[in-house]
Scaffold this active site. Structure first.
Site, PDB file in Angstrom:
ATOM      1  CB  ILE A  31      -1.020   0.119   1.231  1.00 18.79           C
ATOM      2  CG1 ILE A  31      -2.288   0.866   0.941  1.00 18.79           C
ATOM      3  CG2 ILE A  31      -0.253   0.462   2.468  1.00 18.79           C
ATOM      4  CD1 ILE A  31      -3.053   0.755   1.791  1.00 18.79           C
ATOM      5  CG  HIS A  99       6.293  -8.951   4.782  1.00 24.32           C
ATOM      6  ND1 HIS A  99       6.111  -9.074   6.395  1.00 24.32           N
ATOM      7  CD2 HIS A  99       6.782  -7.869   4.256  1.00 24.32           C
ATOM      8  CE1 HIS A  99       6.555  -7.852   6.564  1.00 24.32           C
ATOM      9  NE2 HIS A  99       6.800  -7.142   5.463  1.00 24.32           N
ATOM     10  CG  HIS A 101       9.420  -5.522   1.256  1.00 22.15           C
ATOM     11  ND1 HIS A 101       8.415  -4.449   1.204  1.00 22.15           N
ATOM     12  CD2 HIS A 101       9.639  -5.986   2.459  1.00 22.15           C
ATOM     13  CE1 HIS A 101       8.020  -4.157   2.472  1.00 22.15           C
ATOM     14  NE2 HIS A 101       8.815  -5.200   3.258  1.00 22.15           N
TER      15      HIS A 101
END
Ligand code: AMP
Length: 137
Positions: A31, A99, A101
């Site tokens: 986001i 996670h 990126h």
């Protein structure tokens, strides 16, 4: 997991701009775009630490990085990309669900992702540290 924003995205309770999903992980746009096409690869399995992931989840993240880094690069016509994994708060992790990126890069984009050396270690110290790490396995 309750109160985990990525678990809520996985469950569809919070919207996301998804580019891929399968039974092990999902891939969606961050986001806060560090650059156009900045993606997150997020395993469905909830664990804060990447190195605590079980089964095939971590390997699957690697497979997805292999595929989606190239796809993202072509899609936004970037010149390169960085893979970034922040693990724990001290390393900049803000969402405590492991996670990876994918950050597309362009010449002169002003984004700095290169490790900054704090000092030069001599060969003996490097060998000692390598032995320390091997011994911990
Ligand atoms: P990290 O600092 O490695 O924990 O990165 C967490 C990333 O999750 C940040 O880059 C955030 O911008 C991103 N993020 C947080 N909430 C959302 C959301 N609802 N949708 C997409 N990305 C998010």
């Amino acid at each position: 997991m309750e109160d985990c924003i990525f678990c809520k995205i996985i469950a569809g309770e919070i919207p996301s701009a998804r580019v891929h999903e399968d039974e092990t992980a999902i891939v969606f746009l961050d986001i806060n775009q560090a650059s156009k096409g900045h993606l997150l690869i997020v395993p469905r399995q909830h664990t804060a630490d990447f190195h605590e992931l079980e089964g095939d989840a971590a390997a699957h993240m690697g497979r997805l990085a292999l595929e989606w880094a190239g796809v993202a690069m072509r899609a936004v016509e970037s010149e390169g990309y960085n893979l970034l994994l922040n693990n724990r708060k001290v390393a900049g992790q803000e969402v405590m669900h492991a996670h990876l990126h994918i950050i597309p890069r362009w010449t002169g984009d002003g984004y700095r992702m290169t490790p900054i050396p704090t000092r030069i270690a001599d060969g003996a110290e490097l060998q000692e540290t390598a032995a320390l790490i091997r011994g911990q396995r």
